[in-house]
Design a protein around this motif. Structure first.
Motif, PDB file in Angstrom:
ATOM      1  N   LEU A 197     -42.680 -18.785 -16.736  1.00  0.00           N
ATOM      2  CA  LEU A 197     -43.778 -17.822 -16.924  1.00  0.00           C
ATOM      3  C   LEU A 197     -43.459 -16.491 -16.250  1.00  0.00           C
ATOM      4  CD1 LEU A 197     -46.883 -20.140 -16.495  1.00  0.00           C
ATOM      5  CD2 LEU A 197     -46.183 -18.943 -18.573  1.00  0.00           C
ATOM      6  N   LEU A 198     -42.918 -16.554 -15.036  1.00  0.00           N
ATOM      7  CA  LEU A 198     -42.564 -15.315 -14.331  1.00  0.00           C
ATOM      8  C   LEU A 198     -41.545 -14.522 -15.129  1.00  0.00           C
ATOM      9  CD1 LEU A 198     -42.249 -16.478 -10.602  1.00  0.00           C
ATOM     10  CD2 LEU A 198     -43.942 -14.885 -11.584  1.00  0.00           C
ATOM     11  N   ARG A 199     -40.520 -15.214 -15.586  1.00  0.00           N
ATOM     12  CA  ARG A 199     -39.437 -14.506 -16.276  1.00  0.00           C
ATOM     13  C   ARG A 199     -39.867 -14.011 -17.646  1.00  0.00           C
ATOM     14  NH1 ARG A 199     -33.995 -17.749 -15.368  1.00  0.00           N
ATOM     15  NH2 ARG A 199     -33.204 -15.981 -16.549  1.00  0.00           N
TER      16      ARG A 199
ATOM     17  N   LEU B  53     -48.614 -13.333 -21.778  1.00  0.00           N
ATOM     18  CA  LEU B  53     -48.960 -14.679 -21.337  1.00  0.00           C
ATOM     19  C   LEU B  53     -50.457 -14.894 -21.471  1.00  0.00           C
ATOM     20  CD1 LEU B  53     -46.938 -14.720 -17.968  1.00  0.00           C
ATOM     21  CD2 LEU B  53     -46.100 -15.235 -20.277  1.00  0.00           C
ATOM     22  N   ILE B  54     -50.856 -15.999 -22.064  1.00  0.00           N
ATOM     23  CA  ILE B  54     -52.262 -16.392 -22.031  1.00  0.00           C
ATOM     24  C   ILE B  54     -52.559 -17.023 -20.672  1.00  0.00           C
ATOM     25  CG2 ILE B  54     -53.981 -17.982 -22.998  1.00  0.00           C
ATOM     26  CD1 ILE B  54     -52.680 -17.523 -25.731  1.00  0.00           C
ATOM     27  N   ASP B  55     -51.618 -17.829 -20.186  1.00  0.00           N
ATOM     28  CA  ASP B  55     -51.763 -18.470 -18.875  1.00  0.00           C
ATOM     29  C   ASP B  55     -50.722 -17.914 -17.919  1.00  0.00           C
ATOM     30  OD1 ASP B  55     -53.690 -20.576 -19.747  1.00  0.00           O
ATOM     31  OD2 ASP B  55     -51.997 -21.182 -20.999  1.00  0.00           O
ATOM     32  N   ARG B  56     -51.183 -17.328 -16.808  1.00  0.00           N
ATOM     33  CA  ARG B  56     -50.237 -16.895 -15.773  1.00  0.00           C
ATOM     34  C   ARG B  56     -49.849 -18.085 -14.897  1.00  0.00           C
ATOM     35  NH1 ARG B  56     -48.264 -12.254 -15.441  1.00  0.00           N
ATOM     36  NH2 ARG B  56     -49.030 -10.923 -17.103  1.00  0.00           N
ATOM     37  N   GLU B  57     -50.758 -19.052 -14.830  1.00  0.00           N
ATOM     38  CA  GLU B  57     -50.519 -20.278 -14.062  1.00  0.00           C
ATOM     39  C   GLU B  57     -50.581 -21.455 -15.035  1.00  0.00           C
ATOM     40  OE1 GLU B  57     -50.063 -21.187 -10.757  1.00  0.00           O
ATOM     41  OE2 GLU B  57     -49.524 -19.061 -10.543  1.00  0.00           O
ATOM     42  N   PRO B  58     -49.694 -22.428 -14.882  1.00  0.00           N
ATOM     43  CA  PRO B  58     -49.760 -23.588 -15.761  1.00  0.00           C
ATOM     44  C   PRO B  58     -51.039 -24.393 -15.569  1.00  0.00           C
ATOM     45  CG  PRO B  58     -48.085 -23.895 -14.052  1.00  0.00           C
ATOM     46  CD  PRO B  58     -48.592 -22.499 -13.922  1.00  0.00           C
ATOM     47  N   ARG B  59     -51.445 -25.091 -16.602  1.00  0.00           N
ATOM     48  CA  ARG B  59     -52.600 -25.986 -16.498  1.00  0.00           C
ATOM     49  C   ARG B  59     -52.204 -27.382 -16.976  1.00  0.00           C
ATOM     50  NH1 ARG B  59     -55.671 -24.362 -22.017  1.00  0.00           N
ATOM     51  NH2 ARG B  59     -54.687 -22.349 -22.370  1.00  0.00           N
ATOM     52  N   ALA B  60     -53.108 -28.319 -16.756  1.00  0.00           N
ATOM     53  CA  ALA B  60     -52.809 -29.708 -17.108  1.00  0.00           C
ATOM     54  C   ALA B  60     -52.920 -29.890 -18.611  1.00  0.00           C
ATOM     55  CB  ALA B  60     -53.781 -30.633 -16.394  1.00  0.00           C
TER      56      ALA B  60
ATOM     57  N   LEU C  80     -48.690 -18.946 -31.868  1.00  0.00           N
ATOM     58  CA  LEU C  80     -49.000 -19.446 -30.526  1.00  0.00           C
ATOM     59  C   LEU C  80     -47.859 -20.342 -30.048  1.00  0.00           C
ATOM     60  CD1 LEU C  80     -51.228 -19.640 -28.300  1.00  0.00           C
ATOM     61  CD2 LEU C  80     -52.139 -21.608 -29.564  1.00  0.00           C
ATOM     62  N   VAL C  81     -47.346 -20.048 -28.855  1.00  0.00           N
ATOM     63  CA  VAL C  81     -46.239 -20.821 -28.279  1.00  0.00           C
ATOM     64  C   VAL C  81     -46.713 -21.497 -27.008  1.00  0.00           C
ATOM     65  CG1 VAL C  81     -43.986 -20.648 -27.113  1.00  0.00           C
ATOM     66  CG2 VAL C  81     -44.367 -19.443 -29.271  1.00  0.00           C
ATOM     67  N   GLU C  82     -46.425 -22.783 -26.891  1.00  0.00           N
ATOM     68  CA  GLU C  82     -46.757 -23.555 -25.707  1.00  0.00           C
ATOM     69  C   GLU C  82     -45.475 -23.886 -24.952  1.00  0.00           C
ATOM     70  OE1 GLU C  82     -48.640 -27.298 -26.685  1.00  0.00           O
ATOM     71  OE2 GLU C  82     -48.901 -27.890 -24.591  1.00  0.00           O
ATOM     72  N   LEU C  83     -45.524 -23.770 -23.645  1.00  0.00           N
ATOM     73  CA  LEU C  83     -44.431 -24.274 -22.803  1.00  0.00           C
ATOM     74  C   LEU C  83     -44.910 -25.580 -22.188  1.00  0.00           C
ATOM     75  CD1 LEU C  83     -43.564 -20.970 -20.895  1.00  0.00           C
ATOM     76  CD2 LEU C  83     -42.616 -21.785 -23.068  1.00  0.00           C
ATOM     77  N   VAL C  84     -44.042 -26.549 -22.123  1.00  0.00           N
ATOM     78  CA  VAL C  84     -44.390 -27.862 -21.547  1.00  0.00           C
ATOM     79  C   VAL C  84     -43.374 -28.239 -20.490  1.00  0.00           C
ATOM     80  CG1 VAL C  84     -44.840 -30.302 -22.012  1.00  0.00           C
ATOM     81  CG2 VAL C  84     -45.176 -28.631 -23.822  1.00  0.00           C
ATOM     82  N   GLN C  85     -43.873 -28.535 -19.304  1.00  0.00           N
ATOM     83  CA  GLN C  85     -43.016 -29.165 -18.300  1.00  0.00           C
ATOM     84  C   GLN C  85     -43.551 -30.578 -18.114  1.00  0.00           C
ATOM     85  OE1 GLN C  85     -42.721 -27.142 -14.463  1.00  0.00           O
ATOM     86  NE2 GLN C  85     -42.283 -29.082 -13.472  1.00  0.00           N
ATOM     87  N   HIS C  86     -42.748 -31.549 -18.514  1.00  0.00           N
ATOM     88  CA  HIS C  86     -43.229 -32.920 -18.484  1.00  0.00           C
ATOM     89  C   HIS C  86     -43.433 -33.393 -17.060  1.00  0.00           C
ATOM     90  CE1 HIS C  86     -43.311 -34.101 -22.667  1.00  0.00           C
ATOM     91  NE2 HIS C  86     -42.367 -33.196 -22.824  1.00  0.00           N
TER      92      HIS C  86
END
Ligand code: CO
Length: 135
Positions: A91-93, A101-108, A125-131
């Protein structure tokens, strides 16, 4: 920033049972998992196919952004999700690179931490996922 594989592709639907039945017929080998994501006011079904999945997303409230999407554009392709190793760093990069960014901080999310990029900068719309790490 390196985005990993396509984690899932999501389709907005208004009738989840009907959509699951339709896609289960189309993809008989897919493992199906249903879950509700309360804070996004949606109910989802994942049809897992190898190392990726199809996500069917149904709004559970007219206030859900998915309900507004369907009202405006009808059922259809809603977002594409890419896997990342470190979502905060991504997100920072991406923010520094000028992506909106819609979200500056990740959510659950359903399977770990998620964050969305605005379609204004990505076309969809693009989603990033960290499992979530499971030991
Ligand atoms: Co998703």
């Amino acid at each position: 920033v390196t985005l990993g594989r396509i984690d899932h592709t999501a389709i907005a639907v208004s009738d989840l049972d009907a959509a699951v039945a339709r896609y289960a017929a189309l993809l008989p080998d897919a493992a199906i998992e249903r879950t509700a994501v309360a804070d996004q006011q949606v109910e989802v079904a994942f049809l897992r196919l190898g190392d990726t999945a199809l996500e069917l997303v149904k709004p559970t409230s007219p206030d859900s952004s998915v309900a507004r999407f369907i009202a405006r554009r009808g059922e259809g392709l809603h977002h594409i999700a890419f896997e990342v190793d470190d979502i905060r760093e991504a997100l920072l990069r991406l923010g520094d690179m000028g992506f909106e960014l819609i979200d500056r901080e990740p959510r659950a999310g359903a399977h770990g931490l998620v964050a969305f990029l605005h379609p204004r900068s990505t076309g969809i719309l693009v989603e990033l996922v960290q499992h979530a790490v499971t030991y």
